[in-house]
Design an enzyme around this catalytic site. Sequence first.
Site, PDB file in Angstrom:
ATOM      1  N   THR B  15      -1.757   1.293  -0.664  1.00 44.85           N
ATOM      2  CA  THR B  15      -1.789   2.006   0.684  1.00 44.85           C
ATOM      3  C   THR B  15      -1.938   3.608   0.136  1.00 44.85           C
ATOM      4  OG1 THR B  15       0.513   2.212   0.894  1.00 44.85           O
ATOM      5  CG2 THR B  15      -0.717   0.475   2.092  1.00 44.85           C
ATOM      6  N   ASP B  16      -2.105   4.424   0.843  1.00 44.21           N
ATOM      7  CA  ASP B  16      -2.428   5.604   0.650  1.00 44.21           C
ATOM      8  C   ASP B  16      -1.726   6.543   1.825  1.00 44.21           C
ATOM      9  OD1 ASP B  16      -4.102   6.425   2.841  1.00 44.21           O
ATOM     10  OD2 ASP B  16      -5.796   6.437   1.436  1.00 44.21           O
ATOM     11  N   ALA B  17      -1.509   7.640   1.781  1.00 47.27           N
ATOM     12  CA  ALA B  17      -0.813   8.520   2.416  1.00 47.27           C
ATOM     13  C   ALA B  17      -1.437   8.794   4.042  1.00 47.27           C
ATOM     14  CB  ALA B  17      -0.730  10.024   2.268  1.00 47.27           C
TER      15      ALA B  17
END
Lengths: 139, 139, 139, 139
Positions: B15-17
Amino acid sequence: MKNFQWPVRVYYEDTDAGGVVYYANYLKFYERARTERLRALGFEQDRLRRDTGLVFAVRSVQVDYLRPALFNDELLVSAEVRNLKRASVEFNQEITRCRFDSEPELLSRAVVRIVSLDIETFTPITIPDAIRERMNDDC
Amino acid sequence: MKNFQWPVRVYYEDTDAGGVVYYANYLKFYERARTERLRALGFEQDRLRRDTGLVFAVRSVQVDYLRPALFNDELLVSAEVRNLKRASVEFNQEITRCRFDSEPELLSRAVVRIVSLDIETFTPITIPDAIRERMNDDC
Amino acid sequence: MKNFQWPVRVYYEDTDAGGVVYYANYLKFYERARTERLRALGFEQDRLRRDTGLVFAVRSVQVDYLRPALFNDELLVSAEVRNLKRASVEFNQEITRCRFDSEPELLSRAVVRIVSLDIETFTPITIPDAIRERMNDDC
Amino acid sequence: MKNFQWPVRVYYEDTDAGGVVYYANYLKFYERARTERLRALGFEQDRLRRDTGLVFAVRSVQVDYLRPALFNDELLVSAEVRNLKRASVEFNQEITRCRFDSEPELLSRAVVRIVSLDIETFTPITIPDAIRERMNDDC
């Protein structure tokens, strides 16, 4: 060449759904700084490997995560040579966040132990004198 | 062996921010499914490489991102053989989200073109008949 | 600001056991260049998100892999704005390898379609005029 | 639920140009096993976060790399609870390689210290009793 620091910008690729840099990715930042440290000492790892069959491999890491790095942060990563031995060397490293309007903040600290290996046999080999000497100046 | 699907669980690493799976990481999921598709056909890529000097390399990808995958999602990734040629093959792939209480949702679609290369020269080589035949049954 | 190019150094983290840059990681390089392109136009994505609730998400990518990038390579990544619409924009991008003793080599080409989304609803929202105008100058 | 182990297959995405798994990626494998350990104890981290505002963050890691993991390897990753405290817990972890024709080989060992944080303030909060009790049974 004391106080070597390498700048790293945080991109989306580095973050996770917690909104911070993913804990494994600090190891990428630490390695970029070590690679650039060796380059600054005059050594290119691809040439070393081709010419002498030597690769550096990580034997152990000890990382403390003190404060989270965030998307878009500008970081400085240090890489100080410590405990230079016949076929291994330790790096003391830190990641600091720089903001133009405030004091630098220490985000993470690491000790990384590297061994010098023969690319074919994966057994330890002596770090060449030329590298050892320049690293020594760095201790 | 039609309708081959490989399960993928989404972890923080993916995942990312933005709170969703980072767009490059879908390519990792797509490749895991292709690797497992080849394994299901009876081929191990490390053995292929050792025995015949053949590696598969990606020549092009076309990916549509329809809905975001999220942390903890359970995904199914398909890998259907298409357009098998002398030294290349295309995979049609999809990523679907499965939830026990609702219909499967299509999250992403991809077309991936693979070429068969000689590991030494990086030039195209013919896909061995044994592989071609089993892939052909798959088309 | 035509001909925007962002330098990328290839580290071990970017490569795979095939000895080349892993195919998904080109997407990281492409995104770094887009992020820096927006920054050069005067926009910080974290501030945009905080102030206007806008995030950019990738809707599709089309990537050609022409020649492999290798460990230690110095790359230049371009990010040219194309097809600016109300809530989407396309980037035409290229990755070139630079060697001081030879001509630049084109390694990869991509077309990346970005949409402008509301961070809460994940539905398309109009790209703010201030951004649109500066992007327009770039087309 | 002693002796919890989670299987991990090594794909190209995990390896680097040294032909082995990249050192940062072991941390991904270790986290997958911790996530699955919590799930096996009955806890989903996305639900925990939504319902109680609790996230687990890594405070420190200590990793030894004994032998390299390779492309296509089948690994088993353990995650044993140790030193359960009010707002932190330690995991003792190992990565082992399994080959049907030989003894399992220990590749890496890690101690990972996790803290329980409030998602809003990023300050430590007490691990809920329900989790603590089930973890306790695990010690």
